[in-house]
Design an enzyme around this catalytic site. Structure first.
Site, PDB file in Angstrom:
ATOM      1  N   LYS A  53       0.819  -1.248  -0.012  1.00  0.00           N
ATOM      2  CA  LYS A  53      -0.096   0.022  -0.120  1.00  0.00           C
ATOM      3  C   LYS A  53       0.977   1.297   0.126  1.00  0.00           C
ATOM      4  O   LYS A  53       0.362   2.263  -0.284  1.00  0.00           O
ATOM      5  CB  LYS A  53      -1.017  -0.045   1.329  1.00  0.00           C
ATOM      6  CG  LYS A  53      -2.051  -1.062   1.157  1.00  0.00           C
ATOM      7  CD  LYS A  53      -3.277  -0.689   0.262  1.00  0.00           C
ATOM      8  CE  LYS A  53      -4.214  -1.497   0.432  1.00  0.00           C
ATOM      9  NZ  LYS A  53      -5.410  -1.133  -0.443  1.00  0.00           N
ATOM     10  N   SER A  78      -8.484  -0.384   6.742  1.00  0.00           N
ATOM     11  CA  SER A  78      -8.472  -1.339   7.909  1.00  0.00           C
ATOM     12  C   SER A  78      -7.239  -1.236   8.598  1.00  0.00           C
ATOM     13  O   SER A  78      -7.030  -1.991   9.491  1.00  0.00           O
ATOM     14  CB  SER A  78      -8.904  -2.734   7.577  1.00  0.00           C
ATOM     15  OG  SER A  78      -8.129  -3.426   6.446  1.00  0.00           O
ATOM     16  N   GLU A 204      -9.473 -14.294  -3.403  1.00  0.00           N
ATOM     17  CA  GLU A 204      -9.993 -13.705  -2.227  1.00  0.00           C
ATOM     18  C   GLU A 204     -10.379 -14.577  -1.408  1.00  0.00           C
ATOM     19  O   GLU A 204     -10.352 -15.943  -1.526  1.00  0.00           O
ATOM     20  CB  GLU A 204     -11.691 -13.350  -2.865  1.00  0.00           C
ATOM     21  CG  GLU A 204     -11.549 -12.119  -3.892  1.00  0.00           C
ATOM     22  CD  GLU A 204     -12.911 -11.711  -4.225  1.00  0.00           C
ATOM     23  OE1 GLU A 204     -13.586 -10.720  -4.052  1.00  0.00           O
ATOM     24  OE2 GLU A 204     -13.528 -12.493  -4.857  1.00  0.00           O
ATOM     25  N   GLY A 208     -15.730 -13.803   1.335  1.00  0.00           N
ATOM     26  CA  GLY A 208     -15.584 -12.402   0.639  1.00  0.00           C
ATOM     27  C   GLY A 208     -15.369 -12.507  -0.776  1.00  0.00           C
ATOM     28  O   GLY A 208     -14.512 -11.551  -1.235  1.00  0.00           O
ATOM     29  N   ASP A 210     -16.691 -10.983  -3.204  1.00  0.00           N
ATOM     30  CA  ASP A 210     -17.479 -10.237  -4.261  1.00  0.00           C
ATOM     31  C   ASP A 210     -17.006 -10.002  -5.759  1.00  0.00           C
ATOM     32  O   ASP A 210     -17.543  -9.767  -6.608  1.00  0.00           O
ATOM     33  CB  ASP A 210     -17.532  -8.586  -3.521  1.00  0.00           C
ATOM     34  CG  ASP A 210     -16.330  -7.988  -3.330  1.00  0.00           C
ATOM     35  OD1 ASP A 210     -16.028  -7.060  -4.144  1.00  0.00           O
ATOM     36  OD2 ASP A 210     -15.395  -8.686  -2.379  1.00  0.00           O
ATOM     37  N   SER A 304       1.560  -9.859  -0.212  1.00  0.00           N
ATOM     38  CA  SER A 304       1.024  -8.327   0.056  1.00  0.00           C
ATOM     39  C   SER A 304       1.319  -7.236   1.187  1.00  0.00           C
ATOM     40  O   SER A 304       1.244  -6.399   1.171  1.00  0.00           O
ATOM     41  CB  SER A 304      -0.443  -8.062  -0.704  1.00  0.00           C
ATOM     42  OG  SER A 304      -1.145  -8.865   0.262  1.00  0.00           O
TER      43      SER A 304
END
Length: 320
Positions: A53, A78, A204, A208, A210, A304
């Protein structure tokens, strides 16, 4: 809004050079033997703030005009994007306000505050972080930098894959963790340019999925906040920028269970001597637990993030 491309990723790489680490690519003979594949792990858990990030955060803040920089930024996350924006803002000497769920890992909240950001807590199950972030931006004149649905964030995250391909050359498969889609969107457009034959697979948490549903239905699907130990992937929907890039460049979406994440954390710790958080293990879990056929292939795997309290890590491994 312009569509991100390889040129904008290269611009991001030049912009963040010297601030963001060029993380190593790790290999493991034991894990290659286990899978029958040639695996290359992009170690973003060794990035500054412990996650990929930081790439998008530095790029987005560096791209701000002088007036916006003076007013400061607001973000919601988060944890990993929170820490990334907090540190990037501190390095740029600008104010930062971070909206974080009250049940975020304590170490992530502490680290975000430690980087000098103001933290505003909320209940992720009853409140909408988008509304809170937008309200703070309007009230204080801050620039909102969301965790994934942002041009400069996407291209910044794509620099991880750019570095990976520069080191490995063409790959057969690239597996990427998926929350809101910023990392995989940036990574997939890089793969399309530098390794056209590479199949990009998103991973995923099982609870979750989606993104998997969205790509199947051809439209963005919104789900309730998923219950999973992969806190960085507790997103409820893809973004309007990340979804079309995934539609164009992502070949497949798969899921893994929390138990598979724990087993993968154990394997990576035992065989590679690395501590990776549950979200950071998503792509590795799909690779090592058989969710994707990798035998005989040259495979890139993005680890990650590594932001997990060591006592929580030990407890998960002990229960696993």
């Amino acid at each position: 809004m312009p569509i991100p491309n390889i040129s904008s990723v290269r611009t991001a790489a030049a912009r963040i050079a010297g601030v963001v680490h060029r993380t190593p690519v790790l290999t493991s003979r034991a894990l290659n033997t286990r899978t029958g594949a040639e695996l290359f792990f992009k170690a973003e858990h060794l990035q500054r703030v412990g996650a990929f990030k930081f790439r998008g955060a530095v790029n987005a803040i560096a791209a701000l005009d002088p007036e916006a920089r003076t007013r400061g930024v607001v973000a919601f996350s988060s944890g990993n994007h929170a820490q990334a924006i907090a540190l990037a803002a501190s390095l740029a000497s600008i104010p930062a306000v971070i909206v974080m769920p009250e049940d975020a890992p304590a170490m992530k909240i502490i680290a975000t505050r430690g980087y000098g950001a103001e933290v505003v807590l909320y209940d992720r199950y009853t409140q909408d972080r988008n509304i809170i972030g937008a309200g703070l931006a309007a009230e204080r004149g801050l620039t909102l930098i969301p965790p994934f649905n942002h041009l400069d964030v996407i291209t910044g995250q794509g620099t991880a894959a750019l570095e990976l391909f520069e080191e490995t050359g063409p790959l057969d498969l690239l597996l990427v963790p998926v929350g809101g889609g910023g990392l995989i969107a940036g990574s997939a457009l890089v793969a399309a340019e530098l390794s056209p034959g590479c199949k990009v697979v998103g991973v995923e948490p099982e609870t979750g999925n989606d993104a998997q549903q969205s790509l199947t239905r051809g439209e963005i699907v919104t789900i309730p906040v998923p219950r999973t130990i992969a806190d960085g992937a507790q997103t409820t929907a893809l973004g309007s920028l990340t979804f079309p890039l995934m539609q164009k460049h992502v070949s497949q979406m798969v899921t893994v269970t929390d138990l598979q994440l724990v087993e993968t954390m154990r394997l990576i710790a035992e065989r590679m001597k690395q501590i990776v958080e549950p979200t950071g293990c998503l792509a590795a879990a799909a690779t090592l637990q058989g969710a994707v056929e990798v035998a005989g292939k040259k495979v890139g795997v993005i680890l990650s993030g590594g932001n997990i309290d060591i006592t929580q890590f030990a407890a998960l491994i002990a229960r696993g």
